[in-house]
Scaffold this active site. Structure first.
Site, mmCIF file in Angstrom:
data_model
loop_
_atom_site.group_PDB
_atom_site.id
_atom_site.type_symbol
_atom_site.label_atom_id
_atom_site.label_comp_id
_atom_site.label_asym_id
_atom_site.label_seq_id
_atom_site.Cartn_x
_atom_site.Cartn_y
_atom_site.Cartn_z
ATOM 1 N N LYS A 78 0.838 -1.212 0.000
ATOM 2 C CA LYS A 78 0.000 0.000 0.000
ATOM 3 C C LYS A 78 0.873 1.263 0.000
ATOM 4 O O LYS A 78 0.655 2.175 -0.803
ATOM 5 C CB LYS A 78 -0.932 0.004 1.235
ATOM 6 N N THR A 79 1.866 1.274 0.888
ATOM 7 C CA THR A 79 2.750 2.446 0.970
ATOM 8 C C THR A 79 3.513 2.608 -0.344
ATOM 9 O O THR A 79 3.696 3.729 -0.840
ATOM 10 C CB THR A 79 3.752 2.260 2.132
ATOM 11 N N ASP A 123 -1.100 6.713 6.681
ATOM 12 C CA ASP A 123 -1.114 5.276 6.917
ATOM 13 C C ASP A 123 -1.976 5.015 8.160
ATOM 14 O O ASP A 123 -2.118 5.900 9.010
ATOM 15 C CB ASP A 123 0.335 4.812 7.164
ATOM 16 N N THR A 172 -5.343 -1.302 7.377
ATOM 17 C CA THR A 172 -5.454 -2.762 7.445
ATOM 18 C C THR A 172 -6.837 -3.142 7.981
ATOM 19 O O THR A 172 -7.182 -4.306 8.018
ATOM 20 C CB THR A 172 -4.383 -3.325 8.410
ATOM 21 N N ARG A 232 6.503 -8.189 1.754
ATOM 22 C CA ARG A 232 7.393 -7.784 2.852
ATOM 23 C C ARG A 232 7.988 -9.013 3.533
ATOM 24 O O ARG A 232 9.164 -9.050 3.876
ATOM 25 C CB ARG A 232 6.656 -6.925 3.877
HETATM 26 P P1 ADP Z 1 2.145 -1.914 3.201
HETATM 27 O O1 ADP Z 1 2.157 -0.422 3.124
HETATM 28 O O2 ADP Z 1 0.946 -2.530 2.530
HETATM 29 O O3 ADP Z 1 2.333 -2.438 4.600
HETATM 30 P P2 ADP Z 1 4.635 -1.707 1.734
HETATM 31 O O4 ADP Z 1 4.233 -0.888 0.561
HETATM 32 O O5 ADP Z 1 5.400 -1.018 2.814
HETATM 33 O O6 ADP Z 1 3.387 -2.469 2.360
HETATM 34 O O7 ADP Z 1 5.481 -2.946 1.152
HETATM 35 C C1 ADP Z 1 6.447 -3.620 1.920
HETATM 36 C C2 ADP Z 1 7.640 -3.978 1.056
HETATM 37 O O8 ADP Z 1 7.277 -5.060 0.198
HETATM 38 C C3 ADP Z 1 8.100 -2.864 0.111
HETATM 39 O O9 ADP Z 1 9.131 -2.101 0.672
HETATM 40 C C4 ADP Z 1 8.592 -3.589 -1.105
HETATM 41 O O10 ADP Z 1 9.963 -3.896 -0.969
HETATM 42 C C5 ADP Z 1 7.805 -4.873 -1.104
HETATM 43 N N1 ADP Z 1 6.657 -4.838 -2.051
HETATM 44 C C6 ADP Z 1 5.374 -4.550 -1.743
HETATM 45 N N2 ADP Z 1 4.572 -4.681 -2.825
HETATM 46 C C7 ADP Z 1 5.376 -5.049 -3.833
HETATM 47 C C8 ADP Z 1 5.145 -5.362 -5.219
HETATM 48 N N3 ADP Z 1 3.903 -5.314 -5.740
HETATM 49 N N4 ADP Z 1 6.196 -5.686 -5.981
HETATM 50 C C9 ADP Z 1 7.437 -5.759 -5.451
HETATM 51 N N5 ADP Z 1 7.733 -5.504 -4.152
HETATM 52 C C10 ADP Z 1 6.724 -5.150 -3.344
#
Ligand code: ADP
Length: 349
Positions: A78-79, A123, A172, A232
Site C-alpha cells: 500500500k505504501t 497510513d 489494514t 514484505r
Molecule cells: P504496506 O504499506 O501494505 O504495509 P509496503 O508498501 O510497505 O506495504 O510494502 C512492503 C515492502 O514489500 C516494500 O518495501 C517492497 O519492498 C515490497 N513490495 C510490496 N509490494 C510489492 C510489489 N507489488 N512488488 C514488489 N515488491 C513489493
C-alpha cells in the site's frame, strides 16, 4: 526530499503490523527493495490499471487526482503504491499516520503546510479519532479547513482555503472506517490482494538481484511458499537466508533456506510459532471453536488487533480457520496440519 514523516512520533508502524516479527521495522527503514517504477511493482493488476486511468485523466484535466484509499493486510504494497503515485504525478509525498495525528491542531498544521498538488499519505487511517475525522471531511470535499477558535459563546469558526491536494490513505482495518469517511475517497477504494507464489517468486528474484545475491529457482520457490503471499515477508525471509549463507560462507541453496527458515520457527505452510499457538489454543482449549475474538485474544495474551490484522488473514486464506457469526473455528485442514488425531478432534459445527 520526496518523502517526509512530518510529525515526531509518526513512525507509525508500531502496531499489529510489526508484531508478526516478520521484519516490518527493518523493511520499513530499508527502502532499497521498494519498487520505484510501475514495471517493478509486481501483481495487483486491476489496481494498477485503475490507477493508470485515474492518474492520466487527472493529468489531462490538469488537476490533482481525487482521494484514494488502499486497504488490505500489512506488507502487501500500500505504501509503495502511494510512493509510485507521487512519482508518476511528479508530486511531493508528505507521509504521516493515524496514530501520529493526535490533535486537531496536528492535522491542521499538516494540511496548511501542503503545497498545491501535494500528495498526503496517511497510513493506518482507521486510527484517527472522531474529532480529527470531522476536520478532514471538509478538507477532502471542498478543500477548506474549518477551525474553531475560542470556547463557549465567544467561539467562532474561521475557514481557511487549502491548496488542491490528494489524500492517499491506507488501512489494514477497513471495517473500522466510518462510512462518511469512506465515502469521501472519490478517486476509489482499492483492496490489495494476496500475491500468488509465482508473483512472490518474481519479487524474490528482483530483490536478490538488488542485494547482489545469486539464488536458484528451487530456493526461491521454497522461500515463496513460506512468505504468507506477502512481499514484505518474502523480502524479510530472503534477507535472513542471505545472512545465513554469508555467515556460513556458502552459496544460497535449498539446504541453507531450510535451515534459515527452521531457525525462524517457520513451518512448511509459512506459519509462525504464534500462528501455531493460535491454532493449538483453539483446538486444545476451545474444542476447535467457535470462540469469540476477545476470548481468544485473552487466552493467547495477544491484542485483538494483532490477531485480526496479522494472523487471521493468512490463516483464513490458507483455509485453516473459519469465521462464523459465533466466532472463530478451526477447519479439518488445521487439525491435519497440527497433527491432531481424528478421535481427539472437537466437534466441528
Ligand atoms: P504496506 O504499506 O501494505 O504495509 P509496503 O508498501 O510497505 O506495504 O510494502 C512492503 C515492502 O514489500 C516494500 O518495501 C517492497 O519492498 C515490497 N513490495 C510490496 N509490494 C510489492 C510489489 N507489488 N512488488 C514488489 N515488491 C513489493
Amino acid at each position: 526530499m520526496s518523502s517526509t514523516r512530518n510529525t515526531p512520533s509518526s513512525g507509525g508502524k508500531d502496531t499489529a503490523s510489526n508484531k508478526a516479527g516478520l521484519g516490518g521495522d527493518e523493511l520499513f527503514l530499508d527502502t532499497t527493495l521498494r519498487p520505484s517504477s510501475w514495471d517493478e511493482y509486481v501483481g495487483q493488476k486491476t489496481i494498477k490499471e485503475n490507477l493508470r486511468v485515474l492518474l492520466r485523466a487527472a493529468a489531462e484535466r490538469k488537476h490533482p487526482p481525487e482521494h484514494i484509499l488502499f486497504y488490505g493486510p500489512p506488507g502487501l504494497g500500500k505504501t509503495t503504491l502511494a510512493h509510485l503515485i507521487a512519482k508518476e504525478t511528479a508530486s511531493q509525498l508528505k507521509a504521516t499516520s493515524g496514530p501520529a495525528i493526535e490533535k486537531v491542531g496536528d492535522l491542521a498544521s499538516i494540511l496548511t503546510n501542503l503545497s498545491p498538488g501535494d500528495m498526503l499519505f496517511i497510513d493506518e487511517i482507521h486510527r484517527l479519532n472522531k474529532a480529527i475525522e470531522e476536520v478532514l471531511y471538509p478538507a477532502m470535499e471542498s478543500g477548506s479547513l474549518d477551525i474553531i477558535i475560542g470556547k463557549g459563546p465567544s467561539a467562532r469558526t474561521i475557514q481557511l482555503e487549502l491548496p488542491p491536494f490528494t489524500l492517499i490513505a491506507a488501512t489494514t482495518r477497513i471495517a473500522l472506517l466510518s462510512s462518511p469517511l469512506r465515502s469521501r475517497f472519490s478517486g476509489g477504494t482499492f483492496r490489495l490482494e494476496f500475491y500468488t507464489d509465482a508473483e512472490i517468486q518474481r519479487i524474490i528474484h528482483r530483490s536478490a538481484k538488488l542485494l547482489g545475491l545469486e539464488i536458484d529457482e528451487k530456493s526461491s520457490e521454497k522461500i515463496a511458499k513460506r512468505s504468507r503471499f506477502t512481499p514484505r515477508t518474502a523480502n524479510f525471509l530472503l534477507k535472513r537466508v542471505r545472512d545465513l549463507a554469508q555467515v556460513e560462507k556458502a552459496p544460497v541453496s535449498v539446504e541453507i533456506v531450510d535451515r534459515a527458515l527452521a531457525m525462524l520457527g517457520i513451518d512448511e505452510l509459512g506459519l509462525l510459532q504464534s500462528d501455531r499457538d493460535l491454532l493449538s489454543t483453539l483446538i486444545d482449549k476451545f474444542g476447535g471453536g467457535p470462540v469469540g475474538l476477545n476470548t481468544l485474544a485473552a487466552s493467547l495474551a495477544e491484542e485483538e488487533a494483532t490477531i485480526e490484522e496479522v494472523h487471521e488473514p493468512y490463516l483464513l486464506q490458507l483455509g485453516l480457520i473459519e469465521r462464523t457469526p459465533r466466532g472463530r473455528k478451526v477447519t479439518e485442514k488445521a487439525y491435519g496440519h497440527m497433527k491432531v488425531e481424528p478421535s481427539k478432534r472437537g466437534k466441528l459445527l
